[in-house]
Design an enzyme around this catalytic site. Structure first.
Site, PDB file in Angstrom:
ATOM      1  N   SER A  80      -9.790  -0.865   7.142  1.00 26.45           N
ATOM      2  CA  SER A  80      -9.197  -0.642   5.819  1.00 26.45           C
ATOM      3  C   SER A  80      -8.446  -1.824   5.218  1.00 26.45           C
ATOM      4  O   SER A  80      -8.076  -1.772   4.046  1.00 26.45           O
ATOM      5  CB  SER A  80      -8.264   0.565   5.868  1.00 26.45           C
ATOM      6  N   LYS A 109       0.840  -1.199   0.000  1.00 25.37           N
ATOM      7  CA  LYS A 109       0.000   0.000   0.000  1.00 25.37           C
ATOM      8  C   LYS A 109       0.879   1.256   0.000  1.00 25.37           C
ATOM      9  O   LYS A 109       1.897   1.297   0.703  1.00 25.37           O
ATOM     10  CB  LYS A 109      -0.893  -0.028   1.241  1.00 25.37           C
ATOM     11  N   SER A 122      -9.747   1.479   2.979  1.00 31.44           N
ATOM     12  CA  SER A 122      -8.893   2.256   2.114  1.00 31.44           C
ATOM     13  C   SER A 122      -7.835   1.442   1.374  1.00 31.44           C
ATOM     14  O   SER A 122      -7.276   1.922   0.389  1.00 31.44           O
ATOM     15  CB  SER A 122      -8.183   3.338   2.922  1.00 31.44           C
TER      16      SER A 122
END
Lengths: 486, 95
Positions: free
Chosen positions: A177, A78, A153
């Site tokens: 997330s 990420k 997310s």
């Protein structure tokens, strides 16, 4: 055999027996990215060149007999985890030229374990969102239905794993997330206990809630990645000095004696989709057949998780994001000739709407006259949520619940209504508030063919219990074996 | 209204953000909705409940006061939008 479709443990077997090389595996993954990421949009940066170099190093090590489980395995990360020499944007315009001078601890650990980093994944800007639509860089599409969101997310992480563009990924979870996108994309995701994984080099959103964790194709891979990144780190003062068990050794059959808690409040939760509810109900039956014993537990204060979270997380964020001022790194509006104007203009042009909205909510909740009514009150209710879990875990080992109230929604469906978007986090937020581990495991599909995830939560530092329960569930079902057609 | 247009302007200024009239209007409505929802917390009796700021039991994490790990000045300045002679450069601060 398509190499990019392999799990980590399958690829490890082939690498170990020299049936494939990391070079071949890494190229297959990079080719896969080139072939499908135009449709998915999971990657912000593909680090092809450095990945091939790392694969070569891995192959050299393997030829000398030096192989660990992650040696030569292509993974992706990420884009809010610092990677030395590879751009790290947090999906924000304010950081779109930032190249970290150091690796986050999780990256050093992955590299030490021999993993190959193929690139950086899309996300909601600064991890604020549940759909990856708040990315300041691009949209990510759900591999199971390109008109839908991948969750967020860590939407890029979940979509990349689901679409076989990496063998496993790292995400971060502040309110769901990792678990929610894992659920929406049909992959396995773990938010570890707060303090289990070092946050050094993770760009901070809400420091008392953030935790890095893995997203993987199955439970075995998830355990491998979790084992590799977990452990005490003196560079993170909230990291807990505690031995990490060998998670893989807990992946054995049998759930006899495991007590499964079913929260009585969750069935009537607002907005719970009947298909999600029935998939979770079936999962509960599977767990019982495997020897688990279900008991009712009560978590009365977790219904307040959404308002508590949306005070605490923005408050912490408003403070953490003060560092983005156009002085030390990232974007600066060079048109402004006075310091204060430069700050204001840089931050206003650099941050997207959701980030600004949360900074304003957080600043308001912490400001003179409102602190007691908002921040202090929320922190007290947080204590009550923690006490609910403590009581529940006196009579059970694992709590089962949905991850998200509905399968993945359409892109654009909730984009203009932040409060409705926040409500989709109802089942995941409380694990962050309490600091406990939570996992998402595929447990079904909607009639429209969209994946549904099952959440398992455990006591602090009981990841191995979750892995064992999830492994048994996975062995008894085949949801994790289905793949989206792209 | 829990939060007014003037509150938004005041708080935005504290947070070093500037906003156009449209954003102010939009934020006032959205943030008002969110704060009204947060108000449900007033239904919870929290008399005598200690606030939690950290979910895991940890007291101070001490280390020896020793110099360690230095990225080097150049590496840390590498990302600076403007630098000069090993320093960050900012626009004029006073008059």
């Amino acid at each position: 055999m398509k190499l990019y479709e392999l799990t980590i443990h399958e690829a490890h077997g082939l690498l170990k027996h020299k049936e494939i090389s990391s070079q071949e595996l890494t190229r297959a993954v990079l080719d896969r990215i080139a072939a499908v990421d135009d449709k998915i949009g999971a990657f912000i940066t593909v680090a092809g060149e450095s990945a091939i170099k790392e694969a070569n190093l891995a192959d050299k090590a393997i030829s000398k007999g030096d192989i660990q489980t992650l040696t030569g395995i292509p993974v992706a990360v990420k884009d809010l985890i610092c990677t030395k020499g590879i751009r790290t944007t947090c999906a924000s315009k304010i950081l779109d030229n930032f190249i970290p001078p150091y690796d986050a601890t999780v990256i050093s650990r992955l590299k030490k374990a021999g993993a190959v980093i193929v690139g950086k994944l899309n996300m909601d800007e600064f991890a604020m969102g549940s759909s990856t639509e708040n990315s300041g860089i691009k949209l990510t599409h759900n591999p199971w239905d390109l008109t839908r969101i991948p969750g967020g997310s860590s939407g890029g992480s979940a979509a990349a794993v689901a679409a076989d563009m990496c063998l496993g990924a790292l995400g971060s979870d502040t309110g769901g997330s990792i678990r929610q996108p894992a659920s929406h994309c049909g992959v396995v995701g773990l938010k570890p206990t707060y303090g289990r994984v070092s946050r050094f080099g993770l760009v901070a959103f809400a420091s008392s809630l953030d935790q890095i964790g893995p997203l993987a194709k199955d439970v075995t891979d998830c355990a491998i990645l979790a084992g590799a990144v977990s452990g005490y780190d003196p560079s993170d003062s909230t990291s807990v000095p505690r031995t990490v068990p060998d998670y893989s050794s807990f992946l054995t059959e049998g759930l006899e004696g495991v007590k499964i808690g079913i929260p009585k409040e969750y069935d009537s939760a607002q907005g719970l989709d009947p298909e999600v509810s029935s998939a979770v109900m079936n999962a509960r039956k599977v767990m019982e057949k495997l020897g688990g014993e279900c008991v009712e537990v009560s978590l009365p204060n977790t219904v307040y998780a959404v308002p508590v979270y949306y005070v605490i997380a923005p408050s912490e964020a408003s403070s953490n994001l003060a560092r983005f001022d156009g002085v030390k790194y990232g974007f600066r509006d060079k048109e402004r000739m006075n310091l204060m104007d430069m700050y204001r203009s840089t931050r206003s042009k650099g941050f997207g709407s959701e980030v600004k909205r949360r900074i304003i909510i957080g600043t308001y909740c912490l400001s003179a006259g409102y602190y007691d009514a908002y921040y202090k009150k929320a922190s007290q209710v947080r204590t009550l949520i923690i006490e609910d879990f403590k009581k529940a875990f006196e009579i059970c080992d694992v709590i089962l619940s949905p991850v998200a109230p509905t399968p993945a929604f359409k892109i654009g469906e909730k984009a203009d209504d932040p409060l409705t978007m926040y409500l989709s986090d109802i089942f995941t937020l409380s694990a962050n508030l309490a600091g406990i581990p939570g996992m998402s495991v595929p447990c079904g599909f909607s009639s429209g063919g969209l994946p549904i995830g099952l959440q398992m939560m455990g006591k602090h530092f009981s990841e191995e219990v979750l892995f064992k329960a999830a492994y048994n569930f996975e062995q008894a079902t085949d949801f994790h074996k289905r793949k989206p057609e792209i | 209204m829990k939060i007014t247009r003037d509150d938004i302007i005041h708080v935005a200024n504290l947070a070093r953000l500037e906003m156009d009239e449209d954003s102010i209007q939009k934020f006032a409505v959205q943030i008002d909705d969110i704060l009204r929802y947060v108000e449900t917390l007033s239904n919870v009796n929290t008399d005598g409940v200690q606030p939690t700021s950290h979910a895991i039991f940890l007291t101070n994490a001490f280390r020896n006061d020793e110099e360690k790990q230095d990225f080097g000045r150049d590496a840390l300045l590498e990302n600076a939008p403007e630098k000069e002679n090993g320093n960050f450069v900012v626009p004029k601060v006073v008059g």
